[in-house]
Design a protein around this motif. Structure first.
Motif, PDB file in Angstrom:
ATOM      1  N   TYR A  18       0.825  -1.206   0.000  1.00 18.48           N
ATOM      2  CA  TYR A  18       0.000   0.000   0.000  1.00 18.48           C
ATOM      3  C   TYR A  18       0.862   1.259   0.000  1.00 18.48           C
ATOM      4  CZ  TYR A  18      -2.956   3.741   1.687  1.00 18.48           C
ATOM      5  OH  TYR A  18      -3.596   4.943   1.828  1.00 18.48           O
ATOM      6  N   LEU A  19       1.898   1.297   0.821  1.00 20.95           N
ATOM      7  CA  LEU A  19       2.770   2.465   0.879  1.00 20.95           C
ATOM      8  C   LEU A  19       3.521   2.674  -0.427  1.00 20.95           C
ATOM      9  CD1 LEU A  19       4.159   2.232   4.515  1.00 20.95           C
ATOM     10  CD2 LEU A  19       2.473   3.842   3.607  1.00 20.95           C
ATOM     11  N   TYR A  20       3.916   1.596  -1.093  1.00 22.13           N
ATOM     12  CA  TYR A  20       4.596   1.716  -2.379  1.00 22.13           C
ATOM     13  C   TYR A  20       3.675   2.361  -3.420  1.00 22.13           C
ATOM     14  CZ  TYR A  20       6.771   0.462  -6.775  1.00 22.13           C
ATOM     15  OH  TYR A  20       7.302   0.520  -8.030  1.00 22.13           O
ATOM     16  N   VAL A  21       2.455   1.893  -3.496  1.00 25.15           N
ATOM     17  CA  VAL A  21       1.499   2.451  -4.457  1.00 25.15           C
ATOM     18  C   VAL A  21       1.153   3.886  -4.082  1.00 25.15           C
ATOM     19  CG1 VAL A  21      -0.850   2.239  -5.351  1.00 25.15           C
ATOM     20  CG2 VAL A  21       0.576   0.218  -5.112  1.00 25.15           C
ATOM     21  N   TYR A  22       0.951   4.163  -2.815  1.00 20.46           N
ATOM     22  CA  TYR A  22       0.629   5.510  -2.359  1.00 20.46           C
ATOM     23  C   TYR A  22       1.742   6.496  -2.715  1.00 20.46           C
ATOM     24  CZ  TYR A  22      -0.317   9.393   0.807  1.00 20.46           C
ATOM     25  OH  TYR A  22      -0.531  10.638   1.330  1.00 20.46           O
ATOM     26  N   GLY A  28       3.491  11.220  -8.827  1.00 18.00           N
ATOM     27  CA  GLY A  28       3.015  11.546 -10.158  1.00 18.00           C
ATOM     28  C   GLY A  28       2.899  10.392 -11.116  1.00 18.00           C
ATOM     29  N   ASN A  29       3.179   9.180 -10.718  1.00 22.36           N
ATOM     30  CA  ASN A  29       3.005   8.034 -11.601  1.00 22.36           C
ATOM     31  C   ASN A  29       1.523   7.736 -11.743  1.00 22.36           C
ATOM     32  OD1 ASN A  29       5.716   7.817 -11.790  1.00 22.36           O
ATOM     33  ND2 ASN A  29       5.908   6.038 -10.479  1.00 22.36           N
ATOM     34  N   LYS A  30       1.055   7.690 -12.990  1.00 18.09           N
ATOM     35  CA  LYS A  30      -0.364   7.419 -13.196  1.00 18.09           C
ATOM     36  C   LYS A  30      -0.660   5.932 -13.148  1.00 18.09           C
ATOM     37  CE  LYS A  30      -1.364  11.655 -15.501  1.00 18.09           C
ATOM     38  NZ  LYS A  30      -1.897  12.348 -16.634  1.00 18.09           N
ATOM     39  N   CYS A  31       0.243   5.117 -13.663  1.00 15.97           N
ATOM     40  CA  CYS A  31       0.097   3.671 -13.511  1.00 15.97           C
ATOM     41  C   CYS A  31       1.413   3.128 -12.972  1.00 15.97           C
ATOM     42  CB  CYS A  31      -0.319   2.995 -14.815  1.00 15.97           C
ATOM     43  SG  CYS A  31       0.797   3.181 -16.177  1.00 15.97           S
TER      44      CYS A  31
END
Length: 50
Positions: A18-22, A28-31
Motif C-alpha cells: 500500500y505504501l509503495y502504491v501511495y 506523479g506516476n499514473k500507472c
C-alpha cells in the motif's frame, strides 16, 4: 503462536505494498506497473482513456 506470526508477516506485506502504491501515485506516476509511467506519457498505453 504460528497464527500471530503469519498475521504479522501478511500485514507487513500488505502495508508495504500500500505504501509503495501511495508514494508512487503521490510522485506523479499514473500507472505504477508501467516502466514508462514517469518518463514518457506517450509511450505508456495505460494512460489512454477508454
Amino acid at each position: 503462536m504460528t497464527n500471530i506470526i503469519l498475521i504479522l508477516v501478511l500485514s507487513v506485506i500488505l502495508v508495504s505494498a500500500y505504501l509503495y502504491v501511495y508514494n508512487a501515485k503521490k510522485n506523479g506516476n499514473k500507472c505504477v506497473g508501467c516502466p514508462y509511467a514517469k518518463t514518457c506519457n506517450k509511450s505508456c498505453s495505460c494512460n489512454d482513456d477508454k
